[in-house]
Design a protein around this motif. Structure first.
Motif, mmCIF file in Angstrom:
data_model
loop_
_atom_site.group_PDB
_atom_site.id
_atom_site.type_symbol
_atom_site.label_atom_id
_atom_site.label_comp_id
_atom_site.label_asym_id
_atom_site.label_seq_id
_atom_site.Cartn_x
_atom_site.Cartn_y
_atom_site.Cartn_z
ATOM 1 N N UNK A 1 83.285 -13.620 -30.692
ATOM 2 C CA UNK A 1 82.407 -12.475 -30.464
ATOM 3 C C UNK A 1 83.101 -11.405 -29.622
ATOM 4 N N UNK A 2 83.798 -11.823 -28.558
ATOM 5 C CA UNK A 2 84.516 -10.849 -27.729
ATOM 6 C C UNK A 2 85.633 -10.165 -28.504
ATOM 7 N N UNK A 3 86.307 -10.902 -29.385
ATOM 8 C CA UNK A 3 87.367 -10.289 -30.181
ATOM 9 C C UNK A 3 86.805 -9.286 -31.176
ATOM 10 N N UNK A 4 85.684 -9.595 -31.782
ATOM 11 C CA UNK A 4 85.063 -8.656 -32.723
ATOM 12 C C UNK A 4 84.627 -7.389 -31.990
ATOM 13 N N UNK A 5 84.006 -7.550 -30.832
ATOM 14 C CA UNK A 5 83.585 -6.390 -30.042
ATOM 15 C C UNK A 5 84.803 -5.602 -29.572
ATOM 16 N N UNK A 6 85.868 -6.305 -29.174
ATOM 17 C CA UNK A 6 87.100 -5.636 -28.743
ATOM 18 C C UNK A 6 87.719 -4.813 -29.854
ATOM 19 N N UNK A 7 87.757 -5.375 -31.057
ATOM 20 C CA UNK A 7 88.303 -4.633 -32.208
ATOM 21 C C UNK A 7 87.434 -3.414 -32.497
ATOM 22 N N UNK A 8 86.132 -3.565 -32.399
ATOM 23 C CA UNK A 8 85.224 -2.438 -32.618
ATOM 24 C C UNK A 8 85.494 -1.316 -31.609
#
Length: 69
Positions: free
Chosen positions: A5-12
């Protein structure tokens, strides 16, 4: 699950920062938010986040001195 989840938010956030680098907007804030999301898991992101924080501190101090005149 939390790491994903943190990686997806970071990429966003990084993508939003890239978009706002082309279109006028708060790109630096989104880049730093993306680095903040990546920093618990990637030491290189933590290093770049530290560099950004130091640069922002110096630039804010410079602007404070210029505007105080």
């Amino acid at each position: 699950m939390k790491k994903l989840l943190l990686q997806i938010i970071g990429v966003l956030f990084i993508l939003l920062g890239s978009f706002f680098a082309i279109v006028p907007g708060p790109s630096l804030i989104f880049f730093m938010a993306g680095l903040l999301c990546f920093s618990p898991y990637y030491p290189k992101a933590r290093h770049y986040l530290s560099l950004c924080q130091k640069a922002l501190t110096k630039s804010c101090a410079y602007l404070d001195k210029k505007l105080a005149r």
